[in-house]
Scaffold this motif. Structure first.
Motif, PDB file in Angstrom:
ATOM      1  N   GLY A 100     -40.783 -30.509  38.772  1.00 52.89           N
ATOM      2  CA  GLY A 100     -40.889 -32.088  39.123  1.00 52.89           C
ATOM      3  C   GLY A 100     -39.393 -32.705  39.473  1.00 52.89           C
ATOM      4  N   TYR A 101     -38.752 -32.621  38.455  1.00 47.15           N
ATOM      5  CA  TYR A 101     -37.284 -33.013  38.668  1.00 47.15           C
ATOM      6  C   TYR A 101     -36.684 -32.701  39.820  1.00 47.15           C
ATOM      7  N   VAL A 102     -36.719 -31.281  40.036  1.00 44.82           N
ATOM      8  CA  VAL A 102     -35.787 -30.613  41.388  1.00 44.82           C
ATOM      9  C   VAL A 102     -36.524 -30.972  42.581  1.00 44.82           C
ATOM     10  N   GLN A 103     -37.871 -31.260  42.489  1.00 42.92           N
ATOM     11  CA  GLN A 103     -38.252 -31.635  43.845  1.00 42.92           C
ATOM     12  C   GLN A 103     -37.884 -32.981  44.442  1.00 42.92           C
ATOM     13  N   GLN A 104     -37.518 -33.795  43.363  1.00 40.51           N
ATOM     14  CA  GLN A 104     -36.878 -35.114  43.688  1.00 40.51           C
ATOM     15  C   GLN A 104     -35.401 -34.935  44.337  1.00 40.51           C
ATOM     16  N   LYS A 105     -35.288 -35.559  45.551  1.00 44.20           N
ATOM     17  CA  LYS A 105     -33.810 -35.734  46.435  1.00 44.20           C
ATOM     18  C   LYS A 105     -32.940 -35.453  45.690  1.00 44.20           C
ATOM     19  N   GLY A 106     -31.905 -34.533  45.609  1.00 52.04           N
ATOM     20  CA  GLY A 106     -30.381 -34.659  45.008  1.00 52.04           C
ATOM     21  C   GLY A 106     -30.486 -33.878  43.570  1.00 52.04           C
ATOM     22  N   TYR A 107     -31.486 -33.545  42.835  1.00 54.58           N
ATOM     23  CA  TYR A 107     -31.489 -33.074  41.634  1.00 54.58           C
ATOM     24  C   TYR A 107     -31.506 -31.547  41.576  1.00 54.58           C
ATOM     25  N   THR A 108     -30.750 -31.234  40.624  1.00 50.16           N
ATOM     26  CA  THR A 108     -30.470 -29.531  40.303  1.00 50.16           C
ATOM     27  C   THR A 108     -30.436 -29.454  38.759  1.00 50.16           C
ATOM     28  N   LEU A 109     -30.668 -27.935  38.652  1.00 48.66           N
ATOM     29  CA  LEU A 109     -30.513 -27.460  37.239  1.00 48.66           C
ATOM     30  C   LEU A 109     -29.240 -26.783  37.056  1.00 48.66           C
ATOM     31  N   ILE A 110     -28.283 -27.299  36.082  1.00 52.58           N
ATOM     32  CA  ILE A 110     -27.182 -26.723  35.981  1.00 52.58           C
ATOM     33  C   ILE A 110     -27.046 -26.232  34.258  1.00 52.58           C
ATOM     34  N   PRO A 111     -26.427 -25.179  33.908  1.00 51.52           N
ATOM     35  CA  PRO A 111     -26.347 -24.782  32.812  1.00 51.52           C
ATOM     36  C   PRO A 111     -25.120 -25.464  31.993  1.00 51.52           C
ATOM     37  N   LEU A 112     -25.179 -25.994  31.011  1.00 58.11           N
ATOM     38  CA  LEU A 112     -23.983 -26.859  30.574  1.00 58.11           C
ATOM     39  C   LEU A 112     -23.171 -25.926  29.413  1.00 58.11           C
ATOM     40  N   LYS A 113     -24.101 -25.175  28.637  1.00 62.41           N
ATOM     41  CA  LYS A 113     -23.279 -24.360  27.569  1.00 62.41           C
ATOM     42  C   LYS A 113     -24.370 -23.212  27.208  1.00 62.41           C
ATOM     43  N   ILE A 114     -23.507 -22.163  26.811  1.00 62.27           N
ATOM     44  CA  ILE A 114     -24.293 -21.024  26.189  1.00 62.27           C
ATOM     45  C   ILE A 114     -23.954 -20.853  24.786  1.00 62.27           C
ATOM     46  N   TYR A 115     -24.626 -20.704  23.754  1.00 56.31           N
ATOM     47  CA  TYR A 115     -24.098 -20.718  22.408  1.00 56.31           C
ATOM     48  C   TYR A 115     -25.468 -19.764  21.690  1.00 56.31           C
ATOM     49  N   ILE A 116     -24.973 -19.466  20.597  1.00 52.49           N
ATOM     50  CA  ILE A 116     -25.725 -18.757  19.428  1.00 52.49           C
ATOM     51  C   ILE A 116     -26.540 -19.545  18.300  1.00 52.49           C
ATOM     52  N   LYS A 117     -27.648 -19.644  18.276  1.00 51.70           N
ATOM     53  CA  LYS A 117     -28.606 -20.541  17.400  1.00 51.70           C
ATOM     54  C   LYS A 117     -29.325 -19.523  16.438  1.00 51.70           C
ATOM     55  N   ARG A 118     -29.328 -19.663  15.178  1.00 47.38           N
ATOM     56  CA  ARG A 118     -30.146 -18.759  14.575  1.00 47.38           C
ATOM     57  C   ARG A 118     -30.066 -17.376  14.990  1.00 47.38           C
ATOM     58  N   GLY A 119     -29.190 -16.852  15.492  1.00 54.11           N
ATOM     59  CA  GLY A 119     -29.110 -15.370  15.696  1.00 54.11           C
ATOM     60  C   GLY A 119     -29.450 -15.068  16.989  1.00 54.11           C
ATOM     61  N   LYS A 120     -30.123 -16.175  17.886  1.00 52.89           N
ATOM     62  CA  LYS A 120     -30.666 -16.012  19.272  1.00 52.89           C
ATOM     63  C   LYS A 120     -29.625 -16.662  20.285  1.00 52.89           C
ATOM     64  N   ILE A 121     -29.383 -16.146  21.380  1.00 49.46           N
ATOM     65  CA  ILE A 121     -28.421 -16.870  22.502  1.00 49.46           C
ATOM     66  C   ILE A 121     -29.557 -17.661  23.416  1.00 49.46           C
ATOM     67  N   LYS A 122     -28.778 -18.803  23.394  1.00 45.14           N
ATOM     68  CA  LYS A 122     -29.489 -19.836  23.871  1.00 45.14           C
ATOM     69  C   LYS A 122     -28.499 -20.563  25.299  1.00 45.14           C
ATOM     70  N   VAL A 123     -29.104 -21.213  26.211  1.00 47.66           N
ATOM     71  CA  VAL A 123     -28.385 -21.813  27.290  1.00 47.66           C
ATOM     72  C   VAL A 123     -29.192 -23.375  27.009  1.00 47.66           C
ATOM     73  N   GLU A 124     -27.910 -24.343  27.096  1.00 46.82           N
ATOM     74  CA  GLU A 124     -28.335 -25.698  27.416  1.00 46.82           C
ATOM     75  C   GLU A 124     -28.525 -25.910  28.932  1.00 46.82           C
ATOM     76  N   LEU A 125     -29.645 -26.280  29.670  1.00 43.86           N
ATOM     77  CA  LEU A 125     -29.832 -26.463  30.726  1.00 43.86           C
ATOM     78  C   LEU A 125     -30.153 -27.972  31.036  1.00 43.86           C
ATOM     79  N   ALA A 126     -29.228 -28.610  32.109  1.00 43.57           N
ATOM     80  CA  ALA A 126     -29.519 -29.835  32.328  1.00 43.57           C
ATOM     81  C   ALA A 126     -29.959 -30.344  33.781  1.00 43.57           C
ATOM     82  N   VAL A 127     -30.821 -31.307  33.586  1.00 41.21           N
ATOM     83  CA  VAL A 127     -30.949 -31.767  35.280  1.00 41.21           C
ATOM     84  C   VAL A 127     -30.102 -32.773  35.554  1.00 41.21           C
TER      85      VAL A 127
END
Length: 158
Positions: A100-127
């Motif tokens: 829904g966000y991305v369909q609005q004009k000018g918005y995109t999804l950008i990864p801000l950081k990649i990290y390890i949390k509780r042994g799992k690799i996670k990505v922080e994604l930003a609108v």
């Protein structure tokens, strides 16, 4: 430190500092990432580059593009393409909200950081919404002014 706090510790592997310069960050969300075996070892060693990477919603799934994970040195035949598209693991309602966000004009999804949390690799994604050139100049001027104020305060307090 209690046992619970030790499990919640996160170890940041890589950050996309350019994202804060080029975009206005509206909202962030944590996502898992689907990796092959040797990619996990390479990420844990910190061989990741998030520059110019972005995510896109396609057919009810979210994929991460242009994230470079260097091949693992000892991986030989098990290494995969370092620039391959990687699937992000999110709940259906989160994917729908991002779509829904991305369909609005000018918005995109950008990864801000990649990290390890509780042994799992996670990505922080930003609108995010792209900044214009004058917005970037304004941010630089504001940062420089704050730095100048801090220097003056430091001299004054001596």
């Amino acid at each position: 430190m209690s046992e619970k706090n030790k499990k919640d510790d996160i170890k940041v592997i890589a950050t996309n500092r350019k994202a804060y310069h080029d975009y206005f960050i509206e909202e962030t969300i944590e996502a898992g990432i689907e990796l092959k075996g040797t990619e996990v070892k390479s990420v844990r060693l910190g061989h990741v580059n998030l520059k110019d990477s972005f995510a896109r919603v396609e057919n009810g799934e979210v994929f991460l593009y242009n994230m470079h994970i260097s091949p693992y040195e000892k991986g030989n035949i098990f290494n995969v393409d370092p620039m391959r598209d990687r699937k992000l693991l999110l709940h259906k309602h989160e994917i729908n909200r991002l779509a829904g966000y991305v369909q609005q004009k000018g918005y995109t999804l950008i990864p801000l950081k990649i990290y390890i949390k509780r042994g799992k690799i996670k990505v922080e994604l930003a609108v995010a919404k792209g900044k214009k050139l004058y917005d970037k100049r304004e941010a630089i001027a504001k940062r420089d002014a704050e730095l100048e104020i801090r220097k003056k305060m430091k001299e004054y307090l001596r």
